[in-house]
Design a protein around this motif. Structure first.
Motif, PDB file in Angstrom:
ATOM      1  N   VAL A  17      13.460  20.778   1.519  1.00  0.00           N
ATOM      2  CA  VAL A  17      12.847  21.642   1.737  1.00  0.00           C
ATOM      3  C   VAL A  17      12.150  22.334   0.912  1.00  0.00           C
ATOM      4  O   VAL A  17      12.445  23.602   0.267  1.00  0.00           O
ATOM      5  N   ILE A  18      11.085  23.287   1.823  1.00  0.00           N
ATOM      6  CA  ILE A  18      10.171  24.224   1.611  1.00  0.00           C
ATOM      7  C   ILE A  18      10.136  25.132   3.044  1.00  0.00           C
ATOM      8  O   ILE A  18       9.315  24.377   3.505  1.00  0.00           O
ATOM      9  N   THR A  19      10.551  26.086   2.578  1.00  0.00           N
ATOM     10  CA  THR A  19      10.427  26.948   4.072  1.00  0.00           C
ATOM     11  C   THR A  19       8.786  27.521   3.319  1.00  0.00           C
ATOM     12  O   THR A  19       8.715  28.301   2.893  1.00  0.00           O
ATOM     13  N   VAL A  20       8.322  27.314   4.661  1.00  0.00           N
ATOM     14  CA  VAL A  20       6.881  28.220   4.776  1.00  0.00           C
ATOM     15  C   VAL A  20       7.321  28.965   6.385  1.00  0.00           C
ATOM     16  O   VAL A  20       6.700  28.895   6.818  1.00  0.00           O
ATOM     17  N   GLN A  24      -0.154  33.049   3.354  1.00  0.00           N
ATOM     18  CA  GLN A  24      -0.133  32.912   1.691  1.00  0.00           C
ATOM     19  C   GLN A  24       0.280  31.385   1.550  1.00  0.00           C
ATOM     20  O   GLN A  24      -0.350  30.832   0.454  1.00  0.00           O
ATOM     21  N   THR A  25       1.786  31.337   1.714  1.00  0.00           N
ATOM     22  CA  THR A  25       2.438  30.122   1.242  1.00  0.00           C
ATOM     23  C   THR A  25       2.214  28.846   2.165  1.00  0.00           C
ATOM     24  O   THR A  25       2.220  28.069   1.325  1.00  0.00           O
ATOM     25  N   MET A  27      -1.016  28.420   2.444  1.00  0.00           N
ATOM     26  CA  MET A  27      -1.995  28.110   1.974  1.00  0.00           C
ATOM     27  C   MET A  27      -2.199  27.394   0.554  1.00  0.00           C
ATOM     28  O   MET A  27      -2.314  26.588   0.342  1.00  0.00           O
ATOM     29  N   GLN A  28      -0.968  27.602   0.268  1.00  0.00           N
ATOM     30  CA  GLN A  28      -0.300  28.188  -1.407  1.00  0.00           C
ATOM     31  C   GLN A  28       0.323  25.533  -1.425  1.00  0.00           C
ATOM     32  O   GLN A  28      -0.478  24.934  -1.852  1.00  0.00           O
ATOM     33  N   TYR A  29       0.545  25.583  -0.490  1.00  0.00           N
ATOM     34  CA  TYR A  29       1.027  24.148  -0.159  1.00  0.00           C
ATOM     35  C   TYR A  29       0.355  23.292   0.884  1.00  0.00           C
ATOM     36  O   TYR A  29       0.894  21.920   1.051  1.00  0.00           O
ATOM     37  N   GLY A  30      -0.657  23.384   1.457  1.00  0.00           N
ATOM     38  CA  GLY A  30      -1.971  22.975   2.409  1.00  0.00           C
ATOM     39  C   GLY A  30      -1.454  22.349   3.323  1.00  0.00           C
ATOM     40  O   GLY A  30      -2.374  21.409   4.328  1.00  0.00           O
ATOM     41  N   VAL A  31      -0.346  23.380   4.350  1.00  0.00           N
ATOM     42  CA  VAL A  31      -0.504  22.857   5.218  1.00  0.00           C
ATOM     43  C   VAL A  31      -0.603  24.323   6.575  1.00  0.00           C
ATOM     44  O   VAL A  31      -0.849  24.906   6.130  1.00  0.00           O
ATOM     45  N   SER A  32      -0.624  23.315   7.751  1.00  0.00           N
ATOM     46  CA  SER A  32      -1.598  24.473   8.319  1.00  0.00           C
ATOM     47  C   SER A  32      -0.756  25.592   9.791  1.00  0.00           C
ATOM     48  O   SER A  32      -0.251  26.024  10.176  1.00  0.00           O
ATOM     49  N   SER A  33       1.016  25.095   9.927  1.00  0.00           N
ATOM     50  CA  SER A  33       1.858  25.239  10.671  1.00  0.00           C
ATOM     51  C   SER A  33       2.720  25.870   9.830  1.00  0.00           C
ATOM     52  O   SER A  33       3.172  24.941   8.517  1.00  0.00           O
TER      53      SER A  33
END
Length: 108
Positions: A17-20, A24-25, A27-33
């Motif tokens: 997993v990746i914690t957003v 900034q993170t 945006m880096q991964y292209g997610v909105s939540s």
């Protein structure tokens, strides 16, 4: 940062997993939540069999809401290998409930 969630003393989902946790993170991964996202699903894992996919945001495991990797770790501590756990994910703004059979820890 990528975190592998395979714990030696409990069942494993078979995912990384990746914690957003900031914009900034996100945006880096292209997610909105913000939240905990599946980065990869191990071949042959319970998560793969249940239909979990990279990019899913984990909302809850059992009754534990998930906002961090610590939440995932804590939720899994109460389950054993072979247990079936309900995992709710957000996939494209649709909530999906998966029944994941926990496997054994693999790898290092």
């Amino acid at each position: 940062p990528e975190v592998s969630l395979m714990l030696p003393l409990c069942g494993a989902l078979g995912i990384t997993v990746i914690t957003v946790s900031d914009v900034q993170t996100a945006m880096q991964y292209g997610v909105s939540s913000l939240g905990v996202y599946v980065n990869s699903v191990d071949e042959g894992s319970g998560a793969e069999a249940a239909g979990m996919k990279a990019g899913d945001r984990i909302v809850s495991i059992g009754t534990q809401l998930v906002e961090s990797t610590d939440d995932v770790t804590n939720a899994l501590k109460s389950y054993n290998v072979g247990d079936v756990v309900e995992v709710q994910v957000d996939r494209g703004r649709e909530l999906i409930t998966l029944q994941v059979t926990l496997g054994e820890k693999t790898g290092a």
